[in-house]
Structure formats: C-alpha cells, structure tokens
Write a protein that holds these residues in place. Structure first.
Motif, mmCIF file in Angstrom:
data_model
loop_
_atom_site.group_PDB
_atom_site.id
_atom_site.type_symbol
_atom_site.label_atom_id
_atom_site.label_comp_id
_atom_site.label_asym_id
_atom_site.label_seq_id
_atom_site.Cartn_x
_atom_site.Cartn_y
_atom_site.Cartn_z
ATOM 1 N N VAL A 186 0.687 -1.035 -0.145
ATOM 2 C CA VAL A 186 -0.020 0.287 0.139
ATOM 3 C C VAL A 186 0.586 1.537 -0.451
ATOM 4 N N VAL A 187 1.020 1.674 -1.418
ATOM 5 C CA VAL A 187 1.790 3.393 -0.924
ATOM 6 C C VAL A 187 1.304 3.608 0.220
ATOM 7 N N THR A 188 2.077 4.563 0.718
ATOM 8 C CA THR A 188 1.500 5.204 2.545
ATOM 9 C C THR A 188 0.794 6.798 1.941
ATOM 10 N N GLU A 189 -0.143 6.729 2.991
ATOM 11 C CA GLU A 189 -0.983 7.777 2.900
ATOM 12 C C GLU A 189 -1.824 7.420 1.713
ATOM 13 N N THR A 190 -1.981 6.704 0.927
ATOM 14 C CA THR A 190 -3.011 6.903 -0.026
ATOM 15 C C THR A 190 -4.028 5.291 0.074
ATOM 16 N N ARG A 191 -4.881 5.463 -0.700
ATOM 17 C CA ARG A 191 -5.385 4.328 -0.951
ATOM 18 C C ARG A 191 -5.042 3.284 -2.532
ATOM 19 N N THR A 192 -4.368 3.466 -2.601
ATOM 20 C CA THR A 192 -3.330 2.693 -3.532
ATOM 21 C C THR A 192 -2.265 1.734 -3.735
ATOM 22 N N LEU A 193 -3.275 0.941 -3.968
ATOM 23 C CA LEU A 193 -2.121 -0.127 -3.752
ATOM 24 C C LEU A 193 -1.213 -1.007 -4.966
ATOM 25 N N GLN A 194 0.130 -1.690 -4.629
ATOM 26 C CA GLN A 194 0.220 -1.726 -6.138
ATOM 27 C C GLN A 194 0.988 -3.767 -5.658
ATOM 28 N N GLU A 195 0.360 -4.597 -6.449
ATOM 29 C CA GLU A 195 0.584 -5.541 -6.064
ATOM 30 C C GLU A 195 1.071 -6.175 -7.407
ATOM 31 N N TYR A 196 2.034 -7.328 -7.301
ATOM 32 C CA TYR A 196 2.532 -8.284 -8.461
ATOM 33 C C TYR A 196 1.748 -9.856 -7.983
ATOM 34 N N ASP A 197 1.182 -9.697 -9.526
ATOM 35 C CA ASP A 197 0.546 -10.538 -9.855
ATOM 36 C C ASP A 197 1.882 -11.652 -11.118
ATOM 37 N N GLY A 198 1.593 -13.038 -10.143
ATOM 38 C CA GLY A 198 1.704 -13.666 -10.527
ATOM 39 C C GLY A 198 2.103 -14.184 -11.948
ATOM 40 N N ALA A 199 1.695 -13.959 -12.464
ATOM 41 C CA ALA A 199 1.526 -14.915 -13.855
ATOM 42 C C ALA A 199 0.231 -13.798 -15.159
ATOM 43 N N GLN A 200 1.244 -13.715 -16.091
ATOM 44 C CA GLN A 200 -0.050 -13.156 -16.838
ATOM 45 C C GLN A 200 -1.126 -14.091 -17.227
ATOM 46 N N HIS A 201 -1.593 -15.373 -17.319
ATOM 47 C CA HIS A 201 -2.158 -16.987 -17.476
ATOM 48 C C HIS A 201 -2.747 -16.964 -16.547
ATOM 49 N N ARG A 202 -3.790 -16.727 -15.375
ATOM 50 C CA ARG A 202 -4.428 -17.529 -14.405
ATOM 51 C C ARG A 202 -5.616 -18.243 -14.546
ATOM 52 N N GLU A 203 -5.396 -19.806 -13.759
ATOM 53 C CA GLU A 203 -6.401 -20.173 -13.089
ATOM 54 C C GLU A 203 -7.908 -19.684 -13.937
ATOM 55 N N ARG A 204 -8.673 -19.898 -14.045
ATOM 56 C CA ARG A 204 -10.323 -19.384 -14.571
ATOM 57 C C ARG A 204 -11.027 -19.103 -12.883
ATOM 58 N N VAL A 205 -10.864 -19.960 -11.978
ATOM 59 C CA VAL A 205 -11.359 -20.118 -11.404
ATOM 60 C C VAL A 205 -11.076 -18.896 -10.285
ATOM 61 N N GLN A 206 -9.645 -18.764 -10.294
ATOM 62 C CA GLN A 206 -8.826 -17.773 -9.562
ATOM 63 C C GLN A 206 -9.118 -16.542 -10.304
ATOM 64 N N TYR A 207 -9.133 -16.847 -11.542
ATOM 65 C CA TYR A 207 -9.275 -14.786 -12.494
ATOM 66 C C TYR A 207 -10.243 -13.955 -11.384
ATOM 67 N N ARG A 208 -12.177 -15.420 -11.446
ATOM 68 C CA ARG A 208 -12.562 -14.778 -11.110
ATOM 69 C C ARG A 208 -12.582 -14.607 -9.460
ATOM 70 N N ARG A 209 -12.375 -14.965 -8.774
ATOM 71 C CA ARG A 209 -11.848 -14.222 -6.862
ATOM 72 C C ARG A 209 -10.923 -13.267 -7.702
ATOM 73 N N ASP A 210 -10.765 -12.800 -7.842
ATOM 74 C CA ASP A 210 -9.774 -12.081 -8.615
ATOM 75 C C ASP A 210 -10.339 -10.426 -8.741
ATOM 76 N N ARG A 211 -11.214 -10.714 -9.657
ATOM 77 C CA ARG A 211 -11.834 -9.940 -10.097
ATOM 78 C C ARG A 211 -13.011 -9.681 -8.473
ATOM 79 N N GLY A 212 -13.863 -10.272 -8.317
ATOM 80 C CA GLY A 212 -14.541 -10.297 -7.387
ATOM 81 C C GLY A 212 -14.091 -9.242 -6.288
ATOM 82 N N ARG A 213 -12.879 -9.975 -6.031
ATOM 83 C CA ARG A 213 -11.412 -9.079 -4.846
ATOM 84 C C ARG A 213 -11.378 -7.433 -5.149
#
Length: 286
Positions: A186-213
């Motif tokens: 989390v960038v300090t004093e903001t609501r901006t998140l910087q995250e590493y996405d482990g792969a460019q192509h994810r499993e369909r179930v995980q992809y749906r979970r991530d989009r819901g998050r």
C-alpha cells in the motif's frame, strides 16, 4: 551418474560427488548453499560455478567448476541432504562479495520469511568486518520479512529506492470492517495498492476470485494496480507513476535513477548478469 534424473536431482548428485573428493573441511557456500537451503533466487546462469569454503590449511585446488574461498578458521557447516552446507548467514556473507544489493535483498527476504535464520543472525554476520559485510549490511537495511515472493521484494525495493514509502502485506477492510484481502503493498497515506500478479495467465476460478476482490476493493475506495514480471523488468517508470500520481507528486528521471542503478547491478538485468559472469570468470554469451 544414475540415468533419468531431473535437473535438480542431477545437480545434487554432482554436489555429492564433489563432497566425496574434496577435503573434509570443504563446505558448500554462497549461491550453492542458498540453492540447497531452498531460498528464492535471482536468475542464475546455467553454467554457474559451485561455491566452496575451505580452511586455509587445506590443499590448494584449482578446478574450472569451483570457486573456492579460504578461511583462517574452519568454515561453519550444517548438514543438508548429507552435504556440509554453510548456514544461511555465512552463505549470505559469501554472496555479498559478488552480488548486488537487489539480489541480496531477495535472498534475505526469503531467508527471513521462510524462517531459515533470524535478522539478528544476519546482522551479526554483517558486523564481522569480513569481505562482503558492508554490502550485506546495506541489503539488510532494505529487507523485509513480510515479502511473500522474489518479485514482490523487487516491487518494494523499486518504490523505496525512489523515495516512495510503501507498507507490505496490509489487511484491507471495507467500511463495515469486513475483510477484503491482504495487499502486497500500500502506498503510504493513500488508498493505492501496488501488487505483483504472479502470472499473466491465471486459472479461470482464481481469475474470477481476483476480479471479485478487485470489485470489492473499488467499492471500498481502493485503487489496485497489478503488475507482472515483464513490467517490473521493463516498465518501472509506469509503475512508479501510479504511486507518485496517488501522492500528488511528479516523477522525474532523477527520482528513478537510484532504482535503475540497483537494477543494473543485479542478476535480474543483462548488465548485472554480464558483470557477474566476468567476476566468476565465465565465458561471455552473445
């Protein structure tokens, strides 16, 4: 050598063979030891030499496959897979003679996160005054045990090297206190998140979970940026702009130069790899 071994098993069998013919004080150290400790690693060349530590009284050995450091006292060793291996702090100090700060931070973050040693153990190694201790101390000041992957460590170092404060592994809740997820950075004093996405192509179930998050984060007022390895390698300007925009700051070339300097001295970069190959006396590659 038994037939049918995979690459890792063959490498370990080769180490066992070396252990049979080297002096009894011989200890696997440096990057060889870090591999045996199963830590996160920077990209290593296929022809990486084997790093050994010997007592200075041992017979002189010169083999192109080996890089040997000699010590006034018998090197410390523990047993891993029936091999004499340097403890993580000693191996980190050996790595610090060659590697850049970025590579060392990845190794240190991994060692601390996986509880292979303590921060105090590493600080004690950095306080010995032995070769590599100064760079090890510099890397320790940039390390954080909360990191959960090598690329997450790189993303954090990129921000802090350029003067952008971030908080790793932050639990995010909505206005009602309902847990949404844990953010890489989390960038300090903001609501901006910087995250590493482990792969460019994810499993369909995980992809749906991530989009819901992502949707839940947006409803809670957070802006999430997900970056893949190729972007960490090549798009540092874009990544840092997302952070400085959230802070209401402009990003200049002078701001980002400290990161470029660190990156180019690491095994993650072509210049850093070429420099290490020269230091290890490996043949140049086109």
């Amino acid at each position: 050598m038994p037939a049918g071994l995979d690459r890792d098993a063959r490498w370990r069998a080769e180490l066992a063979t070396w252990a049979e013919v080297l002096p009894g004080s011989a200890v696997f150290t440096g990057l060889t030891a870090m591999q045996l400790h199963d830590l996160w690693l920077p990209p290593l060349p296929d022809d990486l030499p084997i790093f050994m530590a010997l007592h200075e009284s041992s017979v002189r050995i010169r083999r192109p496959e080996l890089r040997i450091s000699r010590h006034p006292r018998p090197p410390a060793a523990i047993s891993l897979d029936d091999l004499r291996v340097a403890p993580v702090p000693d191996a980190a100090l050996a790595c610090a003679r060659d590697l850049g700060v970025v590579d060392l931070v990845v190794l240190i973050d991994s060692a601390l996160h996986l509880e292979k040693c303590t921060l105090a153990d590493l600080q004690a190694a950095a306080a010995t005054g032995r070769p590599g201790s100064r760079r090890l101390g510099e890397a320790l000041r940039c390390s954080d045990r909360r990191s959960e992957s090598a690329w997450e460590s790189l993303l954090r170092i990129m921000h802090t090297a350029c003067g952008v404060e971030v908080e790793p592994q932050v639990d995010i809740h909505d206005a009602r206190g309902v847990f949404i997820g844990r953010a890489d950075l989390v960038v300090t004093e903001t609501r901006t998140l910087q995250e590493y996405d482990g792969a460019q192509h994810r499993e369909r179930v995980q992809y749906r979970r991530d989009r819901g998050r992502d949707a839940d984060l947006a409803k809670a007022g957070y802006v999430r940026h997900g970056w893949v390895a190729s972007q960490v390698r090549n798009d540092s300007w874009l990544i840092l702009r997302a952070a400085t925009d959230a802070l209401g700051r402009e990003l200049t070339v002078d701001d980002i130069r400290p990161w470029w300097k660190l990156w180019e001295s690491s095994l993650f970069s072509k210049p850093g790899t070429a420099a290490m190959r020269r230091a290890w006396q490996l043949p140049e590659v086109s």
